[in-house]
Design an enzyme around this catalytic site. Structure first.
Site, mmCIF file in Angstrom:
data_model
loop_
_atom_site.group_PDB
_atom_site.id
_atom_site.type_symbol
_atom_site.label_atom_id
_atom_site.label_comp_id
_atom_site.label_asym_id
_atom_site.label_seq_id
_atom_site.Cartn_x
_atom_site.Cartn_y
_atom_site.Cartn_z
ATOM 1 N N LYS A 11 37.281 16.062 31.693
ATOM 2 C CA LYS A 11 37.557 15.393 32.378
ATOM 3 C C LYS A 11 38.661 13.554 31.857
ATOM 4 C CE LYS A 11 35.061 11.889 33.619
ATOM 5 N NZ LYS A 11 35.153 10.210 32.918
ATOM 6 N N ASN A 12 38.097 13.500 30.792
ATOM 7 C CA ASN A 12 39.002 12.501 29.833
ATOM 8 C C ASN A 12 40.428 12.891 29.414
ATOM 9 O OD1 ASN A 12 36.962 10.982 31.141
ATOM 10 N ND2 ASN A 12 35.575 10.873 29.026
ATOM 11 N N CYS A 37 30.747 -3.231 34.830
ATOM 12 C CA CYS A 37 30.849 -1.682 35.316
ATOM 13 C C CYS A 37 29.453 -1.332 35.031
ATOM 14 C CB CYS A 37 31.154 -0.481 35.314
ATOM 15 S SG CYS A 37 31.734 0.753 33.984
ATOM 16 N N ASP A 56 29.083 9.583 24.894
ATOM 17 C CA ASP A 56 29.114 10.286 26.735
ATOM 18 C C ASP A 56 27.680 11.383 26.292
ATOM 19 O OD1 ASP A 56 30.535 9.001 27.452
ATOM 20 O OD2 ASP A 56 32.704 10.337 27.532
ATOM 21 N N ARG A 66 32.765 -3.602 29.688
ATOM 22 C CA ARG A 66 34.332 -2.792 29.391
ATOM 23 C C ARG A 66 35.768 -3.277 30.230
ATOM 24 N NH1 ARG A 66 33.188 3.360 32.262
ATOM 25 N NH2 ARG A 66 34.719 3.744 30.596
ATOM 26 N N ARG A 103 31.277 12.955 40.155
ATOM 27 C CA ARG A 103 32.360 12.109 39.387
ATOM 28 C C ARG A 103 33.512 12.804 37.893
ATOM 29 N NH1 ARG A 103 32.745 5.808 38.462
ATOM 30 N NH2 ARG A 103 34.677 6.909 36.956
HETATM 31 C C1 EPZ Z 1 36.549 6.317 27.587
HETATM 32 O O1 EPZ Z 1 35.999 5.220 27.552
HETATM 33 C C2 EPZ Z 1 35.919 7.699 28.110
HETATM 34 N N1 EPZ Z 1 36.492 7.905 29.195
HETATM 35 C C3 EPZ Z 1 34.621 7.058 28.237
HETATM 36 O O2 EPZ Z 1 33.985 7.819 29.335
HETATM 37 C C4 EPZ Z 1 33.274 7.217 26.378
HETATM 38 O O3 EPZ Z 1 32.367 6.518 27.128
HETATM 39 C C5 EPZ Z 1 34.580 6.198 26.138
HETATM 40 O O4 EPZ Z 1 36.054 6.264 26.006
HETATM 41 C C6 EPZ Z 1 33.909 6.202 24.659
HETATM 42 O O5 EPZ Z 1 33.651 7.333 24.280
HETATM 43 C C7 EPZ Z 1 37.418 8.555 29.521
HETATM 44 O O6 EPZ Z 1 37.536 9.137 28.504
HETATM 45 C C8 EPZ Z 1 37.957 8.112 30.581
HETATM 46 P P1 EPZ Z 1 36.686 3.081 24.556
HETATM 47 P P2 EPZ Z 1 36.979 3.538 27.399
HETATM 48 O O7 EPZ Z 1 37.839 1.892 24.418
HETATM 49 O O8 EPZ Z 1 38.085 3.916 26.956
HETATM 50 C C9 EPZ Z 1 34.847 -2.086 23.664
HETATM 51 C C10 EPZ Z 1 32.020 8.636 30.757
HETATM 52 O O9 EPZ Z 1 30.867 9.621 30.423
HETATM 53 N N2 EPZ Z 1 36.975 -2.250 24.392
HETATM 54 O O10 EPZ Z 1 36.865 3.412 23.309
HETATM 55 O O11 EPZ Z 1 36.885 3.119 28.315
HETATM 56 C C11 EPZ Z 1 34.844 -1.528 24.839
HETATM 57 O O12 EPZ Z 1 34.051 -2.383 25.542
HETATM 58 C C12 EPZ Z 1 33.242 7.769 30.143
HETATM 59 O O13 EPZ Z 1 33.109 10.133 30.917
HETATM 60 C C13 EPZ Z 1 36.873 -3.701 24.523
HETATM 61 O O14 EPZ Z 1 36.192 -4.401 23.655
HETATM 62 O O15 EPZ Z 1 36.222 3.571 25.912
HETATM 63 C C14 EPZ Z 1 33.373 -0.174 24.057
HETATM 64 O O16 EPZ Z 1 32.392 -1.131 23.290
HETATM 65 C C15 EPZ Z 1 31.962 6.485 30.420
HETATM 66 N N3 EPZ Z 1 38.308 -4.331 24.921
HETATM 67 C C16 EPZ Z 1 34.455 -0.252 22.716
HETATM 68 O O17 EPZ Z 1 35.698 -0.860 23.037
HETATM 69 C C17 EPZ Z 1 39.348 -2.847 24.773
HETATM 70 O O18 EPZ Z 1 40.311 -3.631 25.829
HETATM 71 C C18 EPZ Z 1 34.893 1.570 23.302
HETATM 72 O O19 EPZ Z 1 35.895 1.719 24.385
HETATM 73 C C19 EPZ Z 1 38.881 -1.245 25.281
HETATM 74 C C20 EPZ Z 1 37.105 -1.272 25.076
#
Ligand code: EPZ
Length: 424
Positions: free
Chosen positions: A23-24, A122, A312, A127, A404
């Protein structure tokens, strides 16, 4: 829409599971089609709700698509992007799926404009998208936030630059990478995410004509090109789905043949932790066999960006450790609110103590069936796992989260001799 899953436990997994495309990986790859002059064909796309949502976003921009069923578990999606004439990602779509933000980078690179609804908070945490926006601004985008929308334009072209991500972000890296591909000159992205899904995106972009190197390390270098062409690319197998079924074998004291990839290699930290916790992994001709080793051994682990333990797969491992002989400690370092499954597991007789981002899981002899509520995608499956191991009937409510990100769960479990009932 499926809303509840009923499970009679205990049951034992024994069989073969065909792992679908990730998916990701599929979500950013679908967004990458925007960058091509004509379009993109993707194979091994998983039949999932989130994939349909990304396709409806592309359609709302004016793209068209054609879907061919490759098998029960995979689709070939052909996306034509030469008819894109709208540049707005509306609230109705973004609210369903936060990964809609992945359209921003490609839309800016290709059309110099885009308006995306702000995703907002969320279930698993705040996020934010500040890092995505900082990276795009560094490339030359002008961004303002107004009426709940990100309004972004590129007044005088995107230009290569040296950017250090303030923290590792998976979709942040993907978004800025996609924009940098069509920027003028060379971009260096430091502290980049190293997840296999990021590597898959970079490899697909290279097949489309991009010049990216360093993917899979923390420094990605992009030499800008002027156009990308149509190509056909096969989506990477879903390591999170694979890890989830591995734990299904573990918690039910069974065995599963995961087909579709070398999941020991795709999941280094997970495999190490799961081995310590009593699972046995073996390479096979077409994948990885996972067997229960005879005892659920407590283990301490913390989640982190790749190659760390994936967040995840935290909820599913927690369900498994509920039945360990002793205490395990889990530190969740990525999402501030990703222990909601713990309070549901308590209803089934688990012994878990939460304190901030630390969960202490004391193993119990048995879990008992209960009605529990799913709060997010991965939490849903952790409750299904607990239900499979528990004595008696469990009902997982709000199970629509599962659809999802996990394709054809009932069918895949049935292939391993396990029965669950989906209720509307
Ligand atoms: C990706 O989300 C995945 N989604 C998530 O999968 C996964 O949990 C996550 O990476 C971590 O591995 C997709 O790939 C579509 P991040 P993403 O930006 O990219 C902070 C699932 O169950 N952050 O790596 O949104 C954030 O709050 C899911 O399939 C900021 O502060 O995660 C978090 O604490 C859910 N500012 C950390 O970084 C930003 O602009 C890492 O999040 C972006 C992120």
């Amino acid at each position: 829409m499926m809303t509840k899953i009923k499970i009679h436990g205990p049951q034992k997994i024994d069989g073969v599971v065909q792992i679908s495309g990730a998916k990701n990986a599929a979500l950013p790859l679908l967004a990458a089609a925007i960058l091509s002059d004509e379009g993109l064909t993707l194979k091994n796309v998983p039949p999932l709700q989130d994939v349909s949502t990304m396709l409806s976003l592309l359609t709302s921009f004016g793209a068209t698509n054609h879907i061919k069923q490759e098998s029960r578990y995979a689709m070939e999606v052909c996306i034509k992007t030469d008819s894109i004439d709208s540049f707005v990602a509306p609230y109705e779509i973004v609210k369903k799926m936060r990964a809609s933000i992945l359209a921003l980078g490609p839309m800016l690179a290709k059309f110099a404009q885009c308006k995306v609804s702000l995703p907002g908070g969320c279930a698993i945490g705040a996020r934010p998208i500040d890092i995505h926006l900082k990276g795009l601004e560094a490339l030359g985008a002008k961004i303002r936030l107004e009426n709940g929308y990100v309004h972004a334009t590129v007044p005088s072209g995107l230009r290569g630059m040296d950017f250090t991500f303030p923290l590792v972000s998976v979709t942040g890296t993907e978004n800025v990478l996609m924009a940098a591909v069509l920027a003028e000159g060379t971009t260096v992205l430091r502290n980049a995410a190293q997840e296999p899904e990021v590597v898959d995106l970079a490899n697909c972009l290279n097949a489309m004509g991009a010049k990216i190197s360093g993917q899979g390390t923390d420094t990605i270098v992009v030499k800008g090109v002027t156009q990308l062409k149509w190509t056909t690319y096969t989506v990477l197998p879903d390591r999170i789905e694979a890890g989830t079924y591995a734990l299904a074998a573990g918690i039910t004291r069974g065995c599963v043949d995961l087909v579709g990839g070398n999941f020991r290699e795709l999941l280094p930290a997970f495999t190490k932790t799961a081995e310590q916790a009593g699972l046995v992994f073996e390479d096979t001709n077409d994948g990885t066999r996972v067997k229960f080793g005879g005892e659920i051994v407590p283990v301490n682990f913390e989640t982190g960006p790749h190659p760390g333990y994936p967040t995840d797969l935290q909820a599913q491992m927690m369900a498994y450790l509920c039945l360990a002989k002793g205490e395990s400690q889990i530190m969740e370092n990525i999402w501030e609110n990703r222990f909601m499954h713990a309070t549901e597991l308590l209803k089934m007789g688990a012994d878990i103590q939460l304190g901030g981002s630390l969960a202490k899981v004391r193993g119990v002899k048995a879990l008992s069936g209960a009605t529990v509520q799913a709060t997010d995608l991965r939490a849903s499956f952790s409750l299904v796992l607990a239900g499979l191991a528990a004595n008696g009937e469990s009902v997982v409510d709000r199970a629509y989260h599962l659809e999802r990100g996990y394709s054809r769960v009932k069918e895949k479990l049935a292939g391993c001799g396990v029965e669950i009932e989906l209720m509307g």
